[in-house]
Every structure is written in structure tokens, then in C-alpha cells.
Write a protein that holds these residues in place. Sequence first.
Motif, PDB file in Angstrom:
ATOM      1  N   THR A 197       0.868  -1.171   0.000  1.00  0.00           N
ATOM      2  CA  THR A 197       0.000   0.000   0.000  1.00  0.00           C
ATOM      3  C   THR A 197       0.905   1.220   0.000  1.00  0.00           C
ATOM      4  O   THR A 197       1.480   1.563   1.023  1.00  0.00           O
ATOM      5  CB  THR A 197      -0.863   0.052   1.279  1.00  0.00           C
ATOM      6  OG1 THR A 197      -1.332  -1.257   1.535  1.00  0.00           O
ATOM      7  CG2 THR A 197      -2.001   1.012   1.138  1.00  0.00           C
ATOM      8  N   ARG A 241       2.453   4.663   0.487  1.00  0.00           N
ATOM      9  CA  ARG A 241       2.132   5.700   1.455  1.00  0.00           C
ATOM     10  C   ARG A 241       1.754   6.961   0.693  1.00  0.00           C
ATOM     11  O   ARG A 241       2.401   7.308  -0.285  1.00  0.00           O
ATOM     12  CB  ARG A 241       3.409   5.897   2.272  1.00  0.00           C
ATOM     13  CG  ARG A 241       3.377   6.921   3.324  1.00  0.00           C
ATOM     14  CD  ARG A 241       4.595   6.657   4.203  1.00  0.00           C
ATOM     15  NE  ARG A 241       5.133   7.850   4.779  1.00  0.00           N
ATOM     16  CZ  ARG A 241       6.262   7.874   5.470  1.00  0.00           C
ATOM     17  NH1 ARG A 241       6.993   6.772   5.619  1.00  0.00           N
ATOM     18  NH2 ARG A 241       6.693   8.995   6.006  1.00  0.00           N
ATOM     19  N   LYS A 242       0.702   7.604   1.150  1.00  0.00           N
ATOM     20  CA  LYS A 242       0.253   8.825   0.469  1.00  0.00           C
ATOM     21  C   LYS A 242       1.301   9.921   0.670  1.00  0.00           C
ATOM     22  O   LYS A 242       1.736  10.145   1.795  1.00  0.00           O
ATOM     23  CB  LYS A 242      -1.080   9.247   1.091  1.00  0.00           C
ATOM     24  CG  LYS A 242      -1.845  10.248   0.301  1.00  0.00           C
ATOM     25  CD  LYS A 242      -3.260  10.378   0.886  1.00  0.00           C
ATOM     26  CE  LYS A 242      -3.814  11.767   0.698  1.00  0.00           C
ATOM     27  NZ  LYS A 242      -3.334  12.761   1.629  1.00  0.00           N
ATOM     28  N   ASP A 302       8.613   4.772  -1.185  1.00  0.00           N
ATOM     29  CA  ASP A 302       7.678   5.863  -0.859  1.00  0.00           C
ATOM     30  C   ASP A 302       8.322   7.244  -0.914  1.00  0.00           C
ATOM     31  O   ASP A 302       7.623   8.263  -0.842  1.00  0.00           O
ATOM     32  CB  ASP A 302       7.105   5.645   0.540  1.00  0.00           C
ATOM     33  CG  ASP A 302       6.035   4.569   0.536  1.00  0.00           C
ATOM     34  OD1 ASP A 302       5.416   4.353  -0.526  1.00  0.00           O
ATOM     35  OD2 ASP A 302       5.832   3.930   1.583  1.00  0.00           O
TER      36      ASP A 302
END
Length: 403
Positions: free
Chosen positions: A13, A15-16, A193
Motif C-alpha cells: 500500500t 504511502r500517500k 515511498d
Amino acid sequence: MTTVIDATRRPRTPRKPDTMRDLERRMVAHLAGGGTTDMANAPMSVSPTEYTDPARLEAERRELFGKLPILACLSRDLAEPGDMFTFEEAGPAIVIVRGQDRKARAFLNMCTHRASRLVLDCTRRKLMVCPFHAWSFDLEGRLVGLPGEPCFDGMDRDERSLVRVPVGEWGGMIFVKAHAGDEEIDVEAWLGDMGPQLLALDLANAKPLKLDSSETQANWKYCLDTYGEAYHFSTLHQTTFGTSSRSNVALYDNFGLHYRVGFTHNSYQDLVGKDEGEWPDTPYGGSHFIFPNSIVYGAPMEGGGSMIGMYRVYPTDDVDRCRTLFTVHRASNVPPETPDQAFIDAHDYIYQVVNTEDYSVSKEGQRNLMNAPPGFRVVFGKNEAALQDVHRNINRILGVQPE
Ligand code: FES
Ligand SMILES: [Fe+2]
């Protein structure tokens, strides 16, 4: 030796990415709390041998600088076909060339006749002509000109192409591995990320303005460590950086092997207690560390937009001597009326302060570590979290148990 590098695995997932506002909220919260800072869980100590042992240096040069992707330059450093960039700080002399197809290729900067250095200056050209006997190579590294050809009867020209070096270009950055090989480096995977954060700096459109270097009588990590904490601002940089940024109030974000530190400009004090709607808009920035040795720093400029400073520290043959490359680029978000000279002035100021303040301490500290009494250990506080992680990661990649 097996090397396990987490950052090369794509996160399940992602990371934003943080916006500048996300970072500003955290800075303002630290200031509202009276000047707190992001911290590690505990202090950590390391042996002085991490800075002084020649065998250790040798392992670092082999396992880090000799095997991992190393940031060599930004895309606009070779903007057009025929542009080239020489890079030799990571080990062998390398030349990176922009081909007619706009692809960046990297080669050992070594003629395949008798190994003379091929490219001495980085002017745009269609052929690379060796200064020794004038063998010439096209931008893809093929030997296309061979004076006195009959003298080389029986030699296979194809085997005399330039030696390829692994290269990868992504997000406006060009990485190489400092050894022969034709691998394409997956830069996005390497950065993990951290990649999306760097994309926010639009490095692909950053214009190169100046490159300087300096040599310091200190281990490369001693100098590198000085970029990762704000704890020293009010003392070492009392009359320089410490007049604009808060000492010991910093953000720290870990991205696997890489990290970002956010230094807190004094002006954020005025935002404490103020409605967010009234906060000024600041372009995304911060001090981005790309493992093992590169800082990509985005800083707001007066008049709008950002300066991109890069500070990269390399080991040399000596455990107590390193070399730093300092570069400045003009970011794409700067209004046209800001002169290039403003960036050069900012760069010169940073170069001077780092060399006279950070690196002067590094030199003295290194000398003391070379003569440290038995049992002495260097200690990194909780507020020096970035340094803790870098030393831990280096040990892990070298496969050594910290002493
Ligand atoms: S070494 Fe390059 S042409 Fe001879
Ligand atoms: Fe400093």
C-alpha cells in the motif's frame, strides 16, 4: 555477502505523499508545544571505528558505492541529445550520455583501445573522440571511427564498444551503479515511498546552475551526519542558518533506507494559534536523503518557487578524507523575474557555511575519533533519529553486527 534492501520492494500500500501543509501542521504543533521535535525511541551509540576503520571504509565502498544505485545528476544536466555528464565520485570514471533517442546511457569513461579517459569536458557532441589516438564512438557507445584501421586487422570492432554501466532515469533523476553492466535501474522501486515526495519537486524541469566540490579531512559519514539534524543550529550556526531556522525543532520521516528531514523556519512561529486559512502557501520542500549519500534539498526562495540544492558526500581512498559535490538547480515553479544569480548566491552561501562551520567541526571531530580513548562511543540522541537510521542501515547492508 547477502544484501537485503527493503526499499527495492514495492510497498503493498503506497504511502500517500505528504503535502507541504501536512508538514507545516506538524512544525506548528512542535512550536505550539514550546519547541518539541520528532524523535527516535531511545539514544543509540556507535563505535568510533565506524568512522576510522580502513577495512570498514573498504566494505562501504564495495557494498554501498560499488553496488547500489547512486544519484549521479538530474535529467536537465543532460538536456539534449549529445549532452554528457561525467561522474567519477562513486568509483570508476563514468560518462552519462543523452542519445539521439533521448535515452540516457552510461558507460565507463574509458576508451576501449588503451583505456584513456574518453570524455574530458561535457560539451554537446555527436561523437566521443578519444584524445589519445582518436578512436571515436557514437552516442550509443559503438566504435565508429578507427584511424589506421588496417593495423587492427582481425580485431572485432563490436567487442570494442564502450563498456556499459547500469543506469536508470526517473522523476528527473539519473542513477548509475559504479560498475560494468547493462542493467536498467528501477529507480522508482529503489526510492519506494520517497519517490512521490521527490516528484513534488519536479526535478525533471530543474535547471542546473552551478556545481562545486570540496575535500574534507573527515570520514564521509561524519560530514554526511551533519545534514540530518537541527540540533546544532543555534550553536554551530548561531550567526548563519541558526538565524533563520529553529534549533532542535525538526520533522523526521523514514522511507526505508531513505529519509526526509523538515527544518522549521522561524516564520512558522507566527502561525501558532492562527487559522490555517490564513497560512501562506509554501511550495513543497525539505531535506531528502537518498541512501547512501545524497541530500536533495528543496527550499523556498524569496519571490516564490524553490531552490534545489544537492549535497552528496563520497568516500575517498582514505578513511579520514571525503569529497562533497554541491550543486544548485532552479526549480520549475520559480517566477521568471527571479534572476539565476539569486540561486547562485544562495548556493555560495550554503557552500561557505557548510565548509567553514559543519565541515570544520567534522575535521576536528574526526581527528579526535582517530585518537579516541578505549571504550569511547559516539552517541546519537533521540533528536538525531536520521543519523541512527543511516548508521543502522549501513551496518545491515554491510552485514556487520554493530560493535
Ligand atoms: S587510448 Fe583511446 S584511442 Fe588510444
Ligand atoms: Fe549544519
